[in-house]
Design a protein around this motif. Structure first.
Motif, PDB file in Angstrom:
ATOM      1  N   TYR A  80       0.797  -1.199   0.049  1.00 16.63           N
ATOM      2  CA  TYR A  80      -0.042  -0.106   0.000  1.00 16.63           C
ATOM      3  C   TYR A  80       0.829   1.332  -0.190  1.00 16.63           C
ATOM      4  N   GLY A  81       2.012   1.211   0.815  1.00 16.46           N
ATOM      5  CA  GLY A  81       2.857   2.268   1.071  1.00 16.46           C
ATOM      6  C   GLY A  81       3.553   2.698  -0.393  1.00 16.46           C
ATOM      7  N   ALA A  83       3.542   6.334  -2.554  1.00 17.87           N
ATOM      8  CA  ALA A  83       4.625   7.055  -3.194  1.00 17.87           C
ATOM      9  C   ALA A  83       5.456   7.995  -2.501  1.00 17.87           C
ATOM     10  N   ASP A  84       5.412   7.945  -1.035  1.00 23.08           N
ATOM     11  CA  ASP A  84       5.786   8.677  -0.218  1.00 23.08           C
ATOM     12  C   ASP A  84       7.047   8.019   0.676  1.00 23.08           C
ATOM     13  N   GLY A  85       7.445   7.008   0.382  1.00 19.33           N
ATOM     14  CA  GLY A  85       8.345   6.105   1.065  1.00 19.33           C
ATOM     15  C   GLY A  85       8.032   5.307   2.136  1.00 19.33           C
ATOM     16  N   SER A  86       6.406   5.162   2.581  1.00 19.01           N
ATOM     17  CA  SER A  86       6.003   4.605   3.376  1.00 19.01           C
ATOM     18  C   SER A  86       6.032   3.073   3.542  1.00 19.01           C
ATOM     19  N   GLU A  87       6.486   2.663   2.613  1.00 21.95           N
ATOM     20  CA  GLU A  87       6.849   1.032   2.306  1.00 21.95           C
ATOM     21  C   GLU A  87       7.993   0.827   3.319  1.00 21.95           C
ATOM     22  N   TYR A  88       8.739   1.937   3.675  1.00 23.38           N
ATOM     23  CA  TYR A  88       9.983   1.698   4.463  1.00 23.38           C
ATOM     24  C   TYR A  88       9.691   2.209   5.874  1.00 23.38           C
ATOM     25  N   ARG A  89       8.223   2.375   6.177  1.00 23.44           N
ATOM     26  CA  ARG A  89       8.023   2.890   7.607  1.00 23.44           C
ATOM     27  C   ARG A  89       6.704   2.109   8.010  1.00 23.44           C
TER      28      ARG A  89
END
Ligand SMILES: [Zn+2]
Length: 325
Positions: free
Chosen positions: A133-134, A138-144
């Motif tokens: 979903y992150g 497209a705000d880098g939230s797949e890394y958070r």
């Protein structure tokens, strides 16, 4: 109305029954950029599905030639939401996702039609990339992780795309760069609606023990182990230095095949959409021996890795035989 084959085939298990390991491909975006594509776009490599599909097919071909047993499609960031933001309606978005599967399948079939390429190999598989979903945000939230979306919203996001990708006929669904156990569980619930589909679930991790959101990777393995549709569990888009430890933790709670495809060790900065930092000194091939010993049976590369990395991995793999233990 439906013709229903009643036995679910697991192409990963079939492959690993006759080969000690499967070599995955490396980064798609990095290669596309090296060939001149500009991917500074919320759609990332999915943008090329619209603009330069032939380039994507050529990169798939490069990875097969380097030794990859599987191609991961350019659908990581291909979502209805992302395409809609670019004025592409739902039916066109679905066609682009299907096109991504077809491009990879065509590259595979062309590669496989040449007799010299079949020597000593199994026919490569096609994995439909399913980004988190992150990645759509497209705000880098797949890394958070730490999404504001509810579980129902996560399920609905994944359901729409899975419907298309399952119908498009990929061999396996690559649910990748998943930052949290919550998103993995949402995916498992949606997978159950497509009972013939086989997936892998791969987490992005922040250290040698935890997902990017902070769950213990061992707990994730314990929660997911019972799902028969999961053909492999593992870690991707994570620094190579953490991989050995993560595999040891995963192995304590699951007997499923483990997969790893680390990035190069550099860090992604979402604001500028670029990578920075030192590239990991350990190449994939250098780490692979240890990872294999820890149970990794599918090994490849994520962001910033190249066909050369996969070629080196293939060379290393020639020395690998099925462990007797
Ligand atoms: Zn990555």
């Amino acid at each position: 109305m439906q013709s229903t084959p009643s036995i679910r085939r697991d192409p990963l298990a079939e492959f690993l029954a006759v080969r000690p390991l499967m070599i995955l491909d490396g980064a798609l975006a990095t290669e596309l950029e090296r060939r001149g594509a500009d991917l500074r776009d919320p759609l990332w490599s999915a943008k090329l599905l619209v603009e330069q599909p032939d380039l994507i097919g050529a990169v798939h071909r490069d990875y097969f030639e380097a030794g990859a047993d599987l191609a991961t499609t350019a659908t990581y960031q291909a979502t209805f939401e992302g395409f809609a933001a670019r004025g592409i309606d739902a039916s066109q978005a679905a066609r682009l996702m299907q096109a991504a599967i077809s491009l990879a399948g065509l590259a595979r079939d062309q590669f496989w039609s040449e007799a010299g390429n079949r020597v000593g190999r199994r026919r490569p598989l096609i994995a439909a990339s399913i980004g988190p979903y992150g990645a759509m945000l497209a705000d880098g939230s797949e890394y958070r992780g730490q999404y504001r979306a509810t579980d129902a919203e996560l399920r609905s996001f994944h359901r729409r795309r899975l419907e298309v990708l399952v119908a498009a006929g990929a061999d396996v669904l690559a649910c990748e760069t998943i930052p949290s156990l919550r998103e993995a569980l949402a995916l498992v619930e949606v997978l159950a609606e497509f009972p013939m589909a086989v997936a892998w679930i791969s987490f992005s991790c922040r250290d040698g023990e935890h997902t990017n959101e902070g769950q213990r990777i061992a707990d994730c393995a314990a929660e997911l182990n019972a799902c028969g549709q999961i053909g492999a569990l593992g870690v991707n888009c994570t620094a190579p230095t953490h991989i050995g430890s993560l595999l040891r933790h995963l192995r304590t709670r699951t007997a499923k095949p483990l997969l790893v495809y680390p990035n190069s060790g550099e860090r992604y900065e979402a604001s500028g959409k670029h990578w920075h930092g030192e590239s990991g000194s350990a190449s994939l091939a250098a780490g692979a021996g240890d990872w294999f010993e820890q149970g990794a049976r599918l090994i490849g590369g994520c962001c910033r890795t190249t066909p050369d990395d996969i070629r080196a991995l293939k060379t290393w793999a020639k020395s690998v035989t099925t462990p007797t233990s």
